[in-house]
Write a protein that holds these residues in place. Structure first.
Motif, short mmCIF file in Angstrom:
data_model
loop_
_atom_site.label_atom_id
_atom_site.label_comp_id
_atom_site.label_asym_id
_atom_site.label_seq_id
_atom_site.Cartn_x
_atom_site.Cartn_y
_atom_site.Cartn_z
N TYR A 1 -13.31 -4.83 8.78
CA TYR A 1 -11.91 -5.02 8.42
C TYR A 1 -11.22 -5.99 9.38
O TYR A 1 -10.45 -6.85 8.98
N TYR B 1 -12.13 -9.30 8.39
CA TYR B 1 -11.52 -9.66 7.11
C TYR B 1 -10.09 -10.16 7.32
O TYR B 1 -9.70 -11.22 6.82
N TYR B 2 -9.32 -9.40 8.08
CA TYR B 2 -7.95 -9.83 8.34
C TYR B 2 -7.95 -11.14 9.13
O TYR B 2 -7.17 -12.05 8.85
N PRO C 1 -14.45 -5.21 3.61
CA PRO C 1 -14.22 -6.33 2.70
C PRO C 1 -14.62 -7.69 3.27
O PRO C 1 -14.54 -8.69 2.56
N GLU D 1 -11.93 -10.16 -1.66
CA GLU D 1 -11.61 -8.74 -1.54
C GLU D 1 -11.18 -8.13 -2.87
O GLU D 1 -11.88 -7.31 -3.44
N ASN E 1 1.27 -9.36 -4.64
CA ASN E 1 1.63 -9.46 -3.22
C ASN E 1 0.41 -9.75 -2.36
O ASN E 1 0.22 -9.20 -1.30
N GLU F 1 0.87 -11.11 1.49
CA GLU F 1 1.35 -10.09 2.42
C GLU F 1 1.77 -10.61 3.77
O GLU F 1 1.44 -10.03 4.80
N TYR G 1 -4.25 -5.36 13.19
CA TYR G 1 -4.10 -4.87 11.81
C TYR G 1 -5.02 -3.69 11.56
O TYR G 1 -4.60 -2.66 11.07
N SER H 1 -4.27 0.24 11.14
CA SER H 1 -4.65 1.01 9.96
C SER H 1 -5.22 2.36 10.36
O SER H 1 -4.88 3.39 9.80
N ARG I 1 3.58 3.46 10.45
CA ARG I 1 2.89 2.18 10.43
C ARG I 1 3.70 1.10 11.13
O ARG I 1 3.15 0.10 11.57
N GLN J 1 -0.03 -0.41 4.10
CA GLN J 1 0.68 -1.55 4.64
C GLN J 1 0.14 -2.84 4.04
O GLN J 1 0.76 -3.88 4.10
N SER J 2 -1.07 -2.76 3.51
CA SER J 2 -1.62 -3.98 2.93
C SER J 2 -2.56 -3.63 1.79
O SER J 2 -3.03 -2.50 1.66
N GLU J 3 -2.81 -4.62 0.97
CA GLU J 3 -3.66 -4.41 -0.20
C GLU J 3 -5.06 -3.96 0.19
O GLU J 3 -5.68 -3.13 -0.47
N ALA J 4 -5.56 -4.54 1.29
CA ALA J 4 -6.94 -4.23 1.66
C ALA J 4 -7.09 -2.78 2.11
O ALA J 4 -8.20 -2.26 2.17
N GLN J 5 -5.97 -2.14 2.45
CA GLN J 5 -6.07 -0.76 2.91
C GLN J 5 -6.29 0.23 1.78
O GLN J 5 -6.62 1.38 2.02
#
Ligand SMILES: Nc1ncnc2c1ncn2[C@@H]1O[C@H](COP(=O)(O)OP(=O)(O)OP(=O)(O)O)[C@@H](O)[C@H]1O
Ligand SMILES: Nc1ncnc2c1ncn2[C@@H]1O[C@H](COP(=O)(O)OP(=O)(O)OP(=O)(O)O)[C@@H](O)[C@H]1O
Ligand SMILES: [Mg+2]
Ligand SMILES: [Mg+2]
Lengths: 365, 523, 308, 321
Positions: free
Chosen positions: A56, A59-60, A201, A272, A279, A282, A313, A317, A327, C41-45
């Protein structure tokens, strides 16, 4: 008469900056009644403690590399492109159209076309602000802000009224066909015996992002075009003397910038979500500004800053998964990191530098 | 003269300024090393030294702009702390910086009152300043329109504003850092009249300059700086230019230009009826015709602002014009895609611009990147179709910097960290070594120390002797007279006429520069 | 333990997510149990949260919002032992409970109230963003209005196109003022945090408003005509209560199942006339019996009475 | 479009323009002094939160105003510390403060009120109420001028009038006072100010303070004038629009008024005419929502000419390299 050793410059000072940011973040966590040590441990193990976490984080980071590079190229040409957000949105549209309407035999072909689609759409979205700046003197900061809003409206229209499959509640396109699905890092690493988490992802876009860093480095620091862009950014008067066309540089820099922002969508949209959602960007376009500035507008700096943000990020999470920490705490931590590593750098640098010079002098006596 | 009598009082009156053991380092650079100097009141004290010797730094310390690492300052015999410019102003010190400290889009009046307004409201301050400016103007011949914006003024007038600023603050010690570097000879004469007037009123003046002639003409005492140290202080009447030059540079310097007579060949540059209108719609070139032959230097004299800059811009490809320009018989585009610096260079035109910091260099680029600036497309700097050969460029840069004696000879240093003279050497090294057919040179030695001037002049002449054409533009008549094989005078966008250097003198050229024509052309 | 995933709006959105949060809290208080939660908080989550909760053995894993559909279809098959719940979304996976709310039916009733309360014959609708779900609300509302007063005029506005559209009470207020100046005297807000601005401005300007999702009547006593509540709290509460025994499948939360409805309480009692009550009850009965078929925008992406 | 509609739209435009105007003037003072301020958004947000929170807690909107302004000043101070004292990158500092505001308001809000960052709704003395200008009722029936006075100009909260008053006041301060002269000079050429014996640092901090106050008022107006309480992210990009207006206005007070009024008006028009039904074809709502931004770009392109920012803008003042 050495000023300060290089290691202190590139490692010690950033480390101290981060330390201050994290200590302050810890105080905030304490203030809301949680345990900062646990929180930090959770963030680190969550983001870096497993291939899943790395998956992750990377990915970010991939998203931020693209947008960070985009902002930095424009910056080098003295253009403050705040429009990364909109360019990435429209870039996503380009990726989606390519993936939905061209029947690809294999992902390797698809990704090439998707990159082009994303880049062309993103670049097109940067083109009008660039042209208006170059020819009409319309400030690119205003026009790119406006184009972010226009992009949001356009995407909203297209996703609700045009590309949304019938009966779908979510304003999004249909899922992309199987053949456009990008291999994840798991798929890439499995053949060489590395068992990377299957569910993360992160996908081959990461390698394209890394390649983009290298290419941007070569372009900016080794090619004639990069030379011209940097020269123009530092002094437009001198550039004209040297025969560098301001019009050309403004257009090219913004097109490259928009193109890179647009290309981000191969990661989030193609890699992903495998569909374009409303959105999808983001705020990555805005994070790109922070990433570029913290990375000192250098591709490798951008890479490091993008990784840092990826870490924040993903670590964030994990925090919100396992604790009741809101958050928004993660946003506060990000803010403190940006502030202390980016803007308050000298607060730490000056005393450290003085200490080094003093000890060097003492050593000399 | 007045200074004779003053010389006798020196022992009894405390010095207006006394510096003791001043040191100042910028990081690793020791700009001033243990400097001591004393300046008698009512005298003009000259300071000379090579570029980067530390003159400006020392004066900035005196003015509270920089803080000395060590040392003491005495004003009229009293030890005085000068932590900031406010303190300097209070101590009666005024300073005209090398790079003017004016707010460009403010009026003269606003610049004058800035920092010494009389109250919270502007109007009364402005009214008062307007009045006293008028009387100052009469007293010292410092005429300036108080309502003009600084950006609309020539440098000479801007300097007058700086002096007015100091006088308005009632300074009795005035520091001028290279005041004549950007002035025309007439303007410089005017300035010296003013300075003499100020001295006669008992004011103390420190004058930094690279021009030994000025030192000899106007100062009472002169100090020499070298590499951050004060190496000598002598009475002006007890010394001579050659001696000063030697003290400065540490070796003998040729103060004359040595050259063999020109042997002009075929016409390289032909200009016909060149006209140019600037952004404000003002016609700046009004039908210029001239030519330069291979192996000759054509000098263009003129008071700045009469179109010389525009002529260079047009020839250099960064301003559009109408008319005709031919290089070796082929005409070149004056508008459109191929009217840019790059195309001009492709045609063998090299260009040392008038303003090295604004045009000639990217100040934040390291020296090695500046050494290919404008020529970065040249095949020999490329590694392959896409990439430049940075390693090779670095090597070339190192070599050029060594041969052109650029100090320090470190190609990794940013252009901005070189002194003016050394910056100029970088530009000259770049342009001359391209082996152009035609070299355009604007103000090649502005603000440059005498050692470097000697060197740059030699390079220009060497290029001529290789059979290249050189077009030289300078406001220094001396430079024009000594370098040129032919001299054209520009006035108000016209060529007033041409002269041969050995058949004319400063007086005649000066008249032509003022728009007065006499007998026919020499060419 | 059960787990609940709040959508991007956050659990305190004063409407949809908050209703889910209230259900979970109610369950926790009653049983003393605890549950896992995350605010996305985000789509990937989306996938991440589903997976991580399922991995730790949370059951059921409850999601809120239609945007979870795709992630659920992706993840659910990997965890056949876990039961997933989607409120508003849809997944064909065998271990998913699809909870579908009939917002159009509830909005229809709100429309009836609006039409009856309006003196001007003009009513308003403020949606957060022009997306299908909001159209579903708007379309049901318009049908209810027109069924009651065929001559009524309905002014419909959307707040914006960026995520801030759901958090811009100032813009909500201005839209409300614009609608009021065009004659609207009852305004239905389906716009998250923006709706708070609508309710506020309506109260300030002396017209009536209709809240959404949660019961918002108390926000401005005597000024909010009613609220179209969506019983996400009930759905979440039930799912948590059933716990591991929860059966996948489809659960329809419509009028018949008390899944949607109008909030009637002490705060709006004096606004609601007996005729209104009667009309609403009659319509409710007819909808349940099938006598009135409220068109669902979602069924065919069209609205017979309103253009979008 | 009848006259009354025009008045109503203008009325709405004025309200929407007010926070933009205050923020724009804040940016004006800051950037005129040579400090870029993309942190306007964050300052608005912070001030909106703290004003609403304190108003809710104390019941007094005036205390709320103080708190909002104080929080905005605190943000300004950090920005000043970063960009003046520590000579850091002003853009980074601004970006960081925007992030910080968007996180910390919700964190604190949740901790204080448990409403997910929202504050309780404000009512009565917790909010600014609308002021009736004298004789507003009496002249309402006078044709043309009556409605303009009583509907458009009258009936706003005091902050609207304060904001409007700030325009001539800013102009006066900048162009008619010693402080203004120095402030403008420091944004153009700080070295000139320094060598004239005036402290660059003090001037710039003063500018930051003013920016803090003005931007604070913008946030206060959002939360306690226009809305009735704080909702997370309620600044909704207004800080960025104010920045655009500032550039559009070329850093001049009166132009700032015109630019922000234009933006406010365009938004009001888009609000009012969202669904234009052309019979066979409905202009999509998204087009109308994008229209203000499209028009801004077109106007900007039409005006032409480069906006020249204060010369020293964005660069920290460093005497010694
Ligand atoms: N602000 C500064 N930061 C770092 N180094 C400086 C600074 N100012 C001057 N220097 C360095 O200090 C030395 C002395 O500079 P200074 O400007 O005093 O020379 P100068 O004698 O006035 O030269 P010139 O004749 O070219 O004006 C030079 O090496 C210069 O590069
Ligand atoms: N008609 C013309 N008049 C004047 N100069 C010209 C003309 N045509 C070409 N040039 C100049 O000749 C040089 C070579 O031009 P060309 O377009 O071939 O460049 P290039 O080597 O391909 O450059 P690049 O590497 O950027 O592609 C350029 O400097 C160009 O400006
Ligand atoms: Mg100097
Ligand atoms: Mg070519």
């Amino acid at each position: 008469m050495q000023k300060m050793p290089k290691w202190a410059d590139v490692a010690l000072i950033p480390f101290l900056n981060l330390l201050i940011a994290f200590v302050l973040s810890g105080l905030v966590i304490l203030a809301i009644g949680e345990n900062p040590i646990n929180a930090l441990r959770m963030m680190i193990s969550g983001a870096l403690g497993s291939t899943y976490g790395w998956g992750y984080t990377l990915y970010y980071a991939t998203n931020f590399i693209f947008t960070g590079l985009a902002v930095s190229i424009a910056f080098k040409a003295a253009m403050f492109n705040i429009g990364g957000e909109g360019q990435a949105m429209i870039g996503g549209l380009g990726v989606a159209l390519v993936c939905l309407y061209i029947p690809f035999p294999h992902w390797t072909v698809a990704i090439l076309f998707a990159m082009i689609g994303g880049a062309v759409f993103g670049a097109a979205w940067a083109l009008i602000p660039a042209y208006l700046q170059a020819r009409r003197g319309s400030h690119v900061v205003i026009t790119t802000i406006m184009f972010n809003f226009i992009a949001a409206a356009a995407l909203n229209y297209v996703l609700v009224n045009v590309l949304r499959p019938k009966g779908e509640m979510n304003p999004q396109t249909a899922s992309f066909p199987e053949t456009t699905q990008l291999p994840t890092l798991h798929d890439v690493l499995a053949p060489i015996g590395i068992n990377f988490s299957k569910s993360a992802p992160v996908n081959v876009s990461l390698f394209i992002a890394l390649a983009a860093c290298l290419i941007v480095y070569l372009l900016m620091w080794r090619s004639r075009l990069g030379y011209e862009i940097r020269a123009f950014g530092l002094s437009s008067e001198a550039s004209v003397y040297a025969g560098i066309s301001p019009f050309k540089i403004i257009m090219v820099a913004m097109i490259l910038s928009g193109g890179l922002s647009g290309m981000m969508s191969i990661n989030n949209t193609m890699g992903e979500a495998e569909r374009l959602v409303l959105n999808s960007v983001e705020g990555a376009g805005f994070i790109g500004i922070a990433v570029a500035l913290m990375g000192r507008n250098h591709p490798f700096g951008v890479l490091l800053a993008a990784l840092l943000f990826g870490f924040l990020y993903q670590g964030g999470s994990e925090l919100s998964l396992w604790t009741k920490i809101p958050r928004e705490l993660v946003i506060v931590i990000q803010a403190l990191v940006i502030l202390f590593t980016g803007a308050l750098d000298n607060m730490v640098r000056a005393p450290v530098e003085r200490a080094f010079i003093r000890s060097a002098k003492r050593g000399a006596h | 003269m007045a200074d004779m009598s003053k010389g006798g009082q020196q022992a009894t009156v405390a010095p207006a300024i006394e510096l003791r053991g001043i040191s100042k380092a910028f990081g690793p650079v020791q700009a001033n090393k243990d400097i001591s100097i004393s300046v008698q009141p009512g005298t003009i004290h000259g300071i000379i030294g090579e570029n980067g010797a530390g003159k400006s730094t020392l004066m900035s310390i005196l003015y509270g702009f920089y803080k000395a690492d060590e040392g003491q300052i005495f004003i009229h015999g009293k030890e005085t702390q000068i932590p900031d410019s406010q303190a300097a102003i209070a101590a009666g010190i005024g300073m005209v910086f090398q790079h003017f400290k004016l707010v460009e889009n403010f009026s003269v009046l606003e610049n004058v009152i800035l920092g010494v307004e009389d109250g919270a409201m502007l109007r009364p301050s402005l009214a008062k300043a307007r009045k006293s400016l008028k009387s100052l103007a009469e007293e010292y011949e410092l005429h300036v329109d108080p309502d003009t914006l600084i950006e609309d003024l020539g440098v000479g007038v801007q300097q007058r504003v700086e002096i007015l600023k100091a006088l308005y603050r009632e300074a009795d010690i005035l520091i001028l850092d290279e005041p004549t570097g950007v002035l025309t000879p007439a303007e410089a004469d005017h300035l010296f009249r003013i300075l003499n007037g100020l001295r006669d009123q008992g004011k103390t003046i420190i004058l930094i300059t690279h021009k030994l002639r000025e030192i000899m003409e106007i100062t009472d005492t002169v100090s020499v700086m070298r590499r951050g140290e004060m190496t000598a202080t002598v009475k002006t009447k007890d010394t001579n230019p050659e001696h000063l030059a030697e003290l400065m540079v540490g070796r003998k310097v040729l103060l004359r230009v040595d050259k063999v007579p020109a042997s002009p060949g075929k016409k390289i540059l032909e200009v016909e009826n060149l006209r140019m209108v600037d952004d404000h719609g003002v016609e700046r070139l009004k039908g210029i015709s001239l030519n330069v032959r291979a192996g000759e230097i054509l000098g263009i004299a003129g008071v700045s602002g009469n179109g010389q800059s525009q002529l260079l811009e047009v020839l250099g490809g960064y301003a559009n014009a109408t008319g005709e320009i031919r290089i070796s018989g082929d005409s070149i585009d004056l508008t459109g895609k191929y009217s840019d610096g790059r195309s001009r260079r492709a045609r063998g035109i090299a260009h040392v611009p008038e303003d090295r910091q604004e045009h000639g260099l990217i100040m934040d680029f390291p020296a090695w990147q500046n050494i290919v600036f404008g020529y970065h497309h040249a095949p020999e700097y490329q590694k392959n179709k896409f990439l430049m050969d940075n390693a090779k460029i670095l090597e070339i840069a190192q070599d050029k910097m060594d041969r052109f004696d650029v100090r320090p000879p470190n190609p990794q240093l940013e252009a901005k960290s070189f002194s003016g003279g050394n910056q100029q050497k970088i530009v000259v090294a770049r342009e001359i070594e391209r082996n152009p057919d035609l070299l355009l040179v604007g103000q090649p030695t502005r603000g440059v120390d005498i050692g470097a001037i000697e060197f740059i002049h030699k390079q220009i002449i060497a290029l001529r002797d290789q059979g290249k054409a050189v077009l030289l533009i300078s406001v220094e008549l001396e430079e024009i007279l000594s370098l040129s094989d032919r001299i054209a005078v520009m006035f108000d966008g016209h060529i007033m006429g041409e002269r041969l250097p050995d058949q004319t003198d400063e007086r005649e050229l000066g008249l032509m520069m003022a728009g007065v024509t006499q007998e026919g052309d020499a060419a | 333990d059960p787990a609940i995933i709040f959508d991007l709006g956050g659990k305190f959105d004063k409407s949809f997510n908050e209703a889910g949060f209230n259900g979970a809290e109610k369950w926790a208080k009653e049983t003393g149990g605890s549950y896992l939660e995350i605010e996305l908080q985000s789509e990937a989550q989306r996938e991440q949260a589903l997976r991580r909760f399922a991995e730790t053995g949370a059951n059921p894993v409850i999601t809120l919002g239609f945007a979870m559909s795709a992630a659920l279809s992706e993840v659910a098959p990997d965890f056949p032992e876990t039961t997933f719940v989607t409120n508003d979304g849809w997944s064909d996976a065998p271990n998913v409970l699809n909870v579908a709310f009939a917002e159009h039916e509830g909005s229809y009733l709100a429309g009836i109230m609006a039409a009856m309360a309006s003196k001007s014959g003009t009513v308003g609708f403020v949606g957060g963003m022009d997306i299908p779900l909001i159209r579903k609300f708007g379309c049901g509302y318009a049908q209810g209005v027109l069924a009651t007063n065929p001559d009524a005029k309905i002014i419909s506005n959307m707040t914006g196109t960026t995520p801030t559209a759901w958090n811009d009470p100032v813009k909500g207020g201005e839209l409300t003022k614009a609608q009021i100046s065009q004659g609207a005297d009852v305004i239905y807000a389906a716009a998250g945090g923006t709706g708070l601005g609508v309710l506020q401005t309506a109260a300030d300007e002396g017209v009536l408003s209709i809240g959404v999702d949660s019961n918002q009547n108390y926000l401005h006593p005597g000024k909010v005509l009613t609220s179209m509540v969506k019983r996400v709290d009930v759905s979440v509460y039930d799912a948590m209560k059933e716990g591991e025994n929860l059966k996948p499948g489809v659960r329809v939360m419509d009028l018949a199942h008390d899944g949607v409805g109008l909030a009637m309480d002490e705060y709006n009692a004096e606004l609601v006339t007996d005729e209104m009550k009667a009309a609403v009850e009659e319509a409710q009965a007819k909808i349940i019996s099938g006598e009135i078929a409220v068109h669902d925008y979602q069924s065919d992406d069209t609205c017979p009475v309103m253009k979008f | 479009m009848d006259f009354l509609t025009i008045i109503q739209i203008a009325d709405s435009g004025l309200r929407l323009a007010t926070p933009l105007l205050l923020a724009c003037l804040a940016g004006l003072f800051s950037e005129r002094a040579g400090i870029f301020d993309i942190g306007l958004e964050g300052k608005i947000l912070a001030s909106a939160f703290f004003s609403a929170a304190v108003a809710a807690a104390t019941g007094s909107v005036w205390l709320g105003l103080l708190a909002g302004v104080a929080s905005s000043i605190a943000f300004s101070a950090v920005h000043g510390l970063a960009s003046i004292t520590f000579q850091g990158n002003q853009l980074i500092s601004g970006v960081a403060l925007n992030f910080f505001a968007s996180g910390i308001t919700i964190l604190i809000g949740t901790a204080w009120f448990g409403l997910g960052g929202r504050t309780p709704s404000l009512s009565g003395g917790q909010r600014f109420s609308n002021l009736e200008l004298p004789f507003a009722n009496a002249v309402a029936d006078v044709p043309i001028l009556g409605p303009i006075y009583s509907d458009l100009l009258s009936g706003h909260t005091i902050l609207v009038y304060v904001a409007l008053l700030m325009v001539p006041l800013s102009w006066f301060v900048l162009y008619r006072t010693r402080f203004g002269l120095r402030l403008r000079a420091v944004g153009e050429n700080p070295a000139a100010v320094d060598t004239a014996g005036v402290s660059v640092i003090r001037l710039r901090y003063a500018a930051m303070l003013i920016a803090g106050v003005l931007c604070g008022l913008a946030g206060v107006y959002l939360a306690t004038g226009l809305a009735a309480g704080f909702v997370k992210e309620m600044s909704a990009g207004r800080g960025y629009i104010a920045l655009a207006a500032l550039i559009f206005a070329r850093w001049r007070p009166w132009h700032a008024l015109y630019a922000t009024l234009l933006f406010g008006l365009l938004e009001a028009i888009a609000n009012r005419y969202q669904n234009i039904d052309l019979g066979t074809f409905v202009i999509p709502v998204q087009f109308m929502q994008a229209l203000p931004y499209i028009l801004t770009v077109i106007i900007l392109a039409g005006f032409g000419g480069t906006a020249v920012a204060p010369k020293a803008g964005g660069q920290p003042y460093v005497k010694e390299r």
